[in-house]
Design a protein around this motif. Structure first.
Motif, PDB file in Angstrom:
ATOM      1  N   THR A  11       0.826  -1.208   0.000  1.00 44.57           N
ATOM      2  CA  THR A  11       0.000   0.000   0.000  1.00 44.57           C
ATOM      3  C   THR A  11       0.860   1.258   0.000  1.00 44.57           C
ATOM      4  O   THR A  11       0.581   2.219  -0.704  1.00 44.57           O
ATOM      5  CB  THR A  11      -0.909   0.018   1.259  1.00 44.57           C
ATOM      6  OG1 THR A  11      -1.451  -1.273   1.438  1.00 44.57           O
ATOM      7  CG2 THR A  11      -2.016   1.038   1.126  1.00 44.57           C
ATOM      8  N   GLN A  92      -0.171  -5.691  -2.992  1.00 48.38           N
ATOM      9  CA  GLN A  92      -1.301  -5.552  -2.071  1.00 48.38           C
ATOM     10  C   GLN A  92      -2.479  -6.267  -2.743  1.00 48.38           C
ATOM     11  O   GLN A  92      -2.641  -6.218  -3.966  1.00 48.38           O
ATOM     12  CB  GLN A  92      -1.598  -4.080  -1.827  1.00 48.38           C
ATOM     13  CG  GLN A  92      -1.839  -3.253  -3.084  1.00 48.38           C
ATOM     14  CD  GLN A  92      -2.329  -1.850  -2.772  1.00 48.38           C
ATOM     15  OE1 GLN A  92      -3.310  -1.680  -2.066  1.00 48.38           O
ATOM     16  NE2 GLN A  92      -1.659  -0.843  -3.286  1.00 48.38           N
ATOM     17  N   GLN A  93      -3.315  -6.920  -1.950  1.00 50.33           N
ATOM     18  CA  GLN A  93      -4.365  -7.756  -2.544  1.00 50.33           C
ATOM     19  C   GLN A  93      -5.603  -6.955  -2.967  1.00 50.33           C
ATOM     20  O   GLN A  93      -5.822  -5.854  -2.469  1.00 50.33           O
ATOM     21  CB  GLN A  93      -4.773  -8.844  -1.545  1.00 50.33           C
ATOM     22  CG  GLN A  93      -3.617  -9.768  -1.219  1.00 50.33           C
ATOM     23  CD  GLN A  93      -4.073 -11.067  -0.611  1.00 50.33           C
ATOM     24  OE1 GLN A  93      -3.838 -11.319   0.546  1.00 50.33           O
ATOM     25  NE2 GLN A  93      -4.741 -11.895  -1.406  1.00 50.33           N
ATOM     26  N   HIS A  94      -6.363  -7.526  -3.860  1.00 50.02           N
ATOM     27  CA  HIS A  94      -7.705  -7.081  -4.272  1.00 50.02           C
ATOM     28  C   HIS A  94      -7.748  -5.884  -5.228  1.00 50.02           C
ATOM     29  O   HIS A  94      -8.697  -5.727  -5.973  1.00 50.02           O
ATOM     30  CB  HIS A  94      -8.613  -6.788  -3.061  1.00 50.02           C
ATOM     31  CG  HIS A  94      -8.500  -7.771  -1.953  1.00 50.02           C
ATOM     32  ND1 HIS A  94      -8.850  -9.087  -2.103  1.00 50.02           N
ATOM     33  CD2 HIS A  94      -8.011  -7.656  -0.679  1.00 50.02           C
ATOM     34  CE1 HIS A  94      -8.610  -9.743  -0.969  1.00 50.02           C
ATOM     35  NE2 HIS A  94      -8.091  -8.890  -0.090  1.00 50.02           N
ATOM     36  N   TRP A 130      -7.561  -2.238  -1.665  1.00 47.21           N
ATOM     37  CA  TRP A 130      -8.194  -3.067  -0.631  1.00 47.21           C
ATOM     38  C   TRP A 130      -8.874  -2.253   0.456  1.00 47.21           C
ATOM     39  O   TRP A 130      -9.737  -2.753   1.162  1.00 47.21           O
ATOM     40  CB  TRP A 130      -7.149  -4.005  -0.010  1.00 47.21           C
ATOM     41  CG  TRP A 130      -6.064  -3.283   0.736  1.00 47.21           C
ATOM     42  CD1 TRP A 130      -4.923  -2.773   0.201  1.00 47.21           C
ATOM     43  CD2 TRP A 130      -6.030  -2.970   2.126  1.00 47.21           C
ATOM     44  NE1 TRP A 130      -4.183  -2.158   1.169  1.00 47.21           N
ATOM     45  CE2 TRP A 130      -4.832  -2.263   2.367  1.00 47.21           C
ATOM     46  CE3 TRP A 130      -6.895  -3.220   3.196  1.00 47.21           C
ATOM     47  CZ2 TRP A 130      -4.479  -1.799   3.627  1.00 47.21           C
ATOM     48  CZ3 TRP A 130      -6.547  -2.754   4.456  1.00 47.21           C
ATOM     49  CH2 TRP A 130      -5.349  -2.051   4.658  1.00 47.21           C
ATOM     50  N   ARG A 163     -14.073  -4.958  -0.487  1.00 44.28           N
ATOM     51  CA  ARG A 163     -12.783  -4.644  -1.101  1.00 44.28           C
ATOM     52  C   ARG A 163     -12.371  -5.643  -2.182  1.00 44.28           C
ATOM     53  O   ARG A 163     -11.424  -5.405  -2.911  1.00 44.28           O
ATOM     54  CB  ARG A 163     -11.696  -4.604  -0.029  1.00 44.28           C
ATOM     55  CG  ARG A 163     -11.337  -5.947   0.593  1.00 44.28           C
ATOM     56  CD  ARG A 163     -10.366  -5.741   1.737  1.00 44.28           C
ATOM     57  NE  ARG A 163      -9.807  -6.964   2.258  1.00 44.28           N
ATOM     58  CZ  ARG A 163     -10.424  -7.851   3.036  1.00 44.28           C
ATOM     59  NH1 ARG A 163     -11.701  -7.676   3.368  1.00 44.28           N
ATOM     60  NH2 ARG A 163      -9.788  -8.921   3.488  1.00 44.28           N
ATOM     61  N   ASP A 273       0.264 -10.029  -1.242  1.00 45.44           N
ATOM     62  CA  ASP A 273       1.301  -9.820  -0.222  1.00 45.44           C
ATOM     63  C   ASP A 273       1.163 -10.793   0.958  1.00 45.44           C
ATOM     64  O   ASP A 273       2.166 -11.260   1.507  1.00 45.44           O
ATOM     65  CB  ASP A 273       1.353  -8.357   0.255  1.00 45.44           C
ATOM     66  CG  ASP A 273       0.010  -7.807   0.706  1.00 45.44           C
ATOM     67  OD1 ASP A 273      -1.008  -8.524   0.657  1.00 45.44           O
ATOM     68  OD2 ASP A 273      -0.022  -6.627   1.119  1.00 45.44           O
ATOM     69  N   ASN A 274      -0.082 -11.147   1.304  1.00 46.51           N
ATOM     70  CA  ASN A 274      -0.236 -12.081   2.437  1.00 46.51           C
ATOM     71  C   ASN A 274       0.173 -13.509   2.071  1.00 46.51           C
ATOM     72  O   ASN A 274       0.975 -14.111   2.794  1.00 46.51           O
ATOM     73  CB  ASN A 274      -1.675 -12.027   2.975  1.00 46.51           C
ATOM     74  CG  ASN A 274      -1.994 -10.663   3.561  1.00 46.51           C
ATOM     75  OD1 ASN A 274      -1.421 -10.268   4.571  1.00 46.51           O
ATOM     76  ND2 ASN A 274      -2.877  -9.913   2.919  1.00 46.51           N
ATOM     77  N   SER A 296      -2.497  -2.771   7.031  1.00 44.65           N
ATOM     78  CA  SER A 296      -3.590  -3.582   7.590  1.00 44.65           C
ATOM     79  C   SER A 296      -2.946  -4.563   8.558  1.00 44.65           C
ATOM     80  O   SER A 296      -1.779  -4.908   8.396  1.00 44.65           O
ATOM     81  CB  SER A 296      -4.284  -4.388   6.484  1.00 44.65           C
ATOM     82  OG  SER A 296      -3.366  -5.285   5.871  1.00 44.65           O
ATOM     83  N   THR A 298      -3.136  -8.449   9.577  1.00 41.65           N
ATOM     84  CA  THR A 298      -3.760  -9.675   9.095  1.00 41.65           C
ATOM     85  C   THR A 298      -3.318 -10.849   9.953  1.00 41.65           C
ATOM     86  O   THR A 298      -2.219 -10.839  10.520  1.00 41.65           O
ATOM     87  CB  THR A 298      -3.393  -9.971   7.615  1.00 41.65           C
ATOM     88  OG1 THR A 298      -1.983  -9.917   7.462  1.00 41.65           O
ATOM     89  CG2 THR A 298      -4.023  -8.997   6.661  1.00 41.65           C
ATOM     90  N   PHE A 317      -7.731 -18.521   0.702  1.00 36.91           N
ATOM     91  CA  PHE A 317      -6.939 -18.207  -0.495  1.00 36.91           C
ATOM     92  C   PHE A 317      -6.102 -19.431  -0.849  1.00 36.91           C
ATOM     93  O   PHE A 317      -5.891 -20.326  -0.024  1.00 36.91           O
ATOM     94  CB  PHE A 317      -5.964 -17.045  -0.226  1.00 36.91           C
ATOM     95  CG  PHE A 317      -6.605 -15.711   0.084  1.00 36.91           C
ATOM     96  CD1 PHE A 317      -7.874 -15.384  -0.367  1.00 36.91           C
ATOM     97  CD2 PHE A 317      -5.901 -14.750   0.817  1.00 36.91           C
ATOM     98  CE1 PHE A 317      -8.447 -14.144  -0.092  1.00 36.91           C
ATOM     99  CE2 PHE A 317      -6.464 -13.509   1.098  1.00 36.91           C
ATOM    100  CZ  PHE A 317      -7.733 -13.201   0.646  1.00 36.91           C
ATOM    101  N   LEU A 327      -7.287 -16.337   5.894  1.00 32.70           N
ATOM    102  CA  LEU A 327      -6.824 -14.980   6.202  1.00 32.70           C
ATOM    103  C   LEU A 327      -7.955 -14.147   6.775  1.00 32.70           C
ATOM    104  O   LEU A 327      -9.100 -14.239   6.320  1.00 32.70           O
ATOM    105  CB  LEU A 327      -6.297 -14.308   4.938  1.00 32.70           C
ATOM    106  CG  LEU A 327      -5.854 -12.852   5.158  1.00 32.70           C
ATOM    107  CD1 LEU A 327      -4.484 -12.599   4.561  1.00 32.70           C
ATOM    108  CD2 LEU A 327      -6.837 -11.852   4.576  1.00 32.70           C
ATOM    109  N   CYS A 329      -8.501 -10.031   7.806  1.00 23.90           N
ATOM    110  CA  CYS A 329      -7.840  -8.728   7.595  1.00 23.90           C
ATOM    111  C   CYS A 329      -8.551  -7.632   8.389  1.00 23.90           C
ATOM    112  O   CYS A 329      -9.781  -7.590   8.438  1.00 23.90           O
ATOM    113  CB  CYS A 329      -7.901  -8.411   6.103  1.00 23.90           C
ATOM    114  SG  CYS A 329      -7.191  -6.817   5.670  1.00 23.90           S
TER     115      CYS A 329
HETATM  116  C1  XUL Z   1      -6.007  -8.804   2.663  1.00 24.53           C
HETATM  117  C2  XUL Z   1      -5.990  -7.331   2.502  1.00 24.53           C
HETATM  118  C3  XUL Z   1      -4.776  -6.568   2.890  1.00 24.53           C
HETATM  119  C4  XUL Z   1      -3.950  -6.159   1.717  1.00 24.53           C
HETATM  120  C5  XUL Z   1      -2.876  -5.204   2.224  1.00 24.53           C
HETATM  121  O1  XUL Z   1      -7.236  -9.366   2.365  1.00 24.53           O
HETATM  122  O2  XUL Z   1      -6.936  -6.751   2.047  1.00 24.53           O
HETATM  123  O3  XUL Z   1      -4.004  -7.261   3.817  1.00 24.53           O
HETATM  124  O4  XUL Z   1      -3.419  -7.271   1.056  1.00 24.53           O
HETATM  125  O5  XUL Z   1      -1.817  -5.089   1.425  1.00 24.53           O
END
Ligand code: XUL
Length: 521
Positions: A11, A92-94, A130, A163, A273-274, A296, A298, A317, A327, A329
């Motif tokens: 992010t 970063q996800q999503h 996200w 998200r 990233d996670n 965030s 997580t 995931f 996961l 978050c």
């Molecule tokens: C995971 C999420 C955040 C982003 C931050 O679902 O939304 O952890 O990946 O980078």
């Protein structure tokens, strides 16, 4: 030299880490901060300002400019990128990027910056990330179209989530149908960076792809049912997802000519990233939970079998090393800790001291609901910072107790919302910037009644990228890679300082107050 490069486009920053897989050493660790190093994008925390707190978008050209800037710094430092045998990484996800033309149809010239050459390819100037929570209506519509949230969860591993990429795509289709029609390709942040590097359109992997509400987890394929519930012609705009160890291309001539990569250097699919951190933390087998304290917070862990969250906040995931991971978050992670520290006038060392020396577990009954930005776990769309306890505490006149209170609330939330995993973790590995703070680690150890350790390597997501490249390109096994790079730092071991019942009362009150707030918003 067995050099492998891992990148992490998160992010707030872009990081690059090179490992020497045979020597078991990290030979390069370089980062830049979007806010500080690329001020022209007006994104001090990595996203653009918007008067609607639910809308959080970034400029994808900032991510592209960061790639150019980071590699030019690495080159300036004299690091020889021709020694790199393979590249992978994470995003970063999503978040999603909308392109008029798939990458690969134009060749990037090293004479001009990458951002200038990518600009005309964008069908949408900004990318929802996200932190965006503006798609509640779209989530309801997608769920209704397939027969309810239970159906979305059964297919994709998560109920329709604000998200997640699918609901975001639907909102784009509804609000700007002509730009949606002009979009020929939709990429996640991870696959977008892999596409930029390889100069061709790179596929999404099962790890990050599962964060779209579009992947059928039982078959690891895009779900026709969810795609048609989301937006028209989506099957033409998304590429099929691939296993995480798939090679998606080679470093393009732009990077070969400009930064000295060897021609033909393989690029392995990027992941979220996670999922990447799961690899970087050496936690790809079930039994160890990871807590990542970043923008965030997580909580995640490898799973022996996919298990969905009956409360609807947790996700399943793909595990980049095979199988699945879960996961949970929380949006109010480091940004919330930083905002609270600022509010009560504590710097970071004082924040740590406040927890370790100046206050006691349970905080004399003081309780804080730490919501500075809209929260997804549980869903709190109108953020509120609420304090409960004696009047000095509730007026924020006791900085030390405020510091402990936010961390206790965050740890209690992590514990509560990760209970669907089914196994109580006895070992937790902590990562992310705030994992350096022993006060925070102590609270986590006390609340979870578990031993907490951290690693020497701060950026587990970039490390995960380098390890994934070494596994896929160099054929090095997970066990030997983990042994070389993922040993915990024994000096950081923190064990519970209180007994199992110490948080019972605070937990009960926290859960009642958070439920009341979540219902109201
Ligand atoms: C995971 C999420 C955040 C982003 C931050 O679902 O939304 O952890 O990946 O980078």
């Amino acid at each position: 030299m067995a050099h492998y490069l891992g990148l992490d486009s998160s992010t707030q920053s872009l990081s690059a880490l090179v490992i020497d897989a045979e020597a078991g050493q990290i030979v390069l660790d370089e980062s830049l901060n979007f806010g500080k190093d690329l001020p022209e994008f007006a994104s001090p925390h990595g996203f653009l300002d918007n008067e609607d707190a639910r809308i959080k978008h970034s400029d994808p050209l900032m991510w592209v400019a960061a790639v150019d800037l980071l590699f030019s710094r690495i080159k300036q430092k004299g690091f020889d990128l021709s020694s790199v045998r393979g590249v992978s990484g994470a995003g970063q996800q999503h978040g999603s990027v909308y392109l008029k033309m798939p990458l690969g149809e134009t060749r990037f010239t090293p004479e001009r910056s990458l951002a200038d050459q990518v600009r005309p390819l964008l069908a949408r100037k900004t990318a929802p990330i996200w932190m965006d929570s503006s798609t509640s209506a779209e989530c309801r519509e997608i769920a209704a179209a397939v027969g309810g949230d239970a159906r979305v969860t059964a297919i994709s591993g998560s109920r329709a989530i604000e998200r997640f990429t699918g609901p975001q795509i639907r909102r784009f289709f509804k609000t700007d149908p002509s730009a949606y029609a002009a979009t020929r390709e939709i990429q996640l942040v991870s696959s977008f960076i892999a596409s930029i590097l390889s100069g061709r359109s790179a596929a999404v992997d099962f790890g990050d792809g599962a964060g779209m509400n579009l992947l059928d987890l039982s078959r690891c394929e895009l779900s026709p049912e969810l795609m048609s519930a989301t937006a028209p012609e989506l099957d033409r705009k998304l590429r099929p997802a691939v296993a995480s160890r798939t090679q998606v291309g080679t470093m393009s001539s732009y990077f070969v000519e400009k930064y000295g990569f060897k021609e033909g250097t393989p690029v392995i699919a990027f992941t979220g990233d996670n999922p990447s951190s799961l690899v970087g933390m050496g936690a790809t087998a079930p039994g160890t939970a990871v807590i990542s304290l970043g923008t965030s917070d997580t909580v995640f862990a490898a799973m022996s079998a996919p298990r969905t969250d009956p409360r609807g906040f947790g996700h399943v995931f793909g595990n980049p090393a095979g199988g699945f991971m879960c996961l949970i978050c929380f949006a109010n992670g480091s940004l919330a800790r930083e905002k609270l520290a600022e509010k009560v006038g504590l710097d970071w060392p004082a924040f740590e001291r406040a927890i370790l020396k100046d206050t006691q577990p349970g905080n004399g009954g003081a309780l804080l609901l730490p919501y500075f930005v809209p929260e997804m776990t549980p869903k709190i769309l109108k953020p509120e910072l609420r304090a409960f306890g004696d009047s000095e505490f509730t007026r924020f006149e006791q900085p030390a107790r405020a510091a402990r209170a936010i961390v206790e609330a965050q740890a209690l939330a992590m514990q509560r919302y990760s209970d669907f995993i089914g196994e109580k973790p006895t070992k937790i590995r902590a990562t992310g910037g705030a994992a350096k703070n022993r006060g925070i680690l102590q609270v986590i150890a006390d609340v979870f009644q578990a031993e907490v350790t951290t690693f020497k390597v701060g950026n587990s997501s970039a490390l995960g990228g380098a390890l994934r490249a070494a596994e896929a390109v160099g054929g090095l096994g997970w066990a030997s890679l983990s042994e070389r790079f993922c040993a915990t730092d024994p000096g950081t071991r923190v064990t519970p300082s209180v007994g199992p019942g110490a948080y019972d009362e605070l937990r009960r009150r926290f859960e009642a107050e958070v439920d009341a707030l979540a219902t109201r918003t």
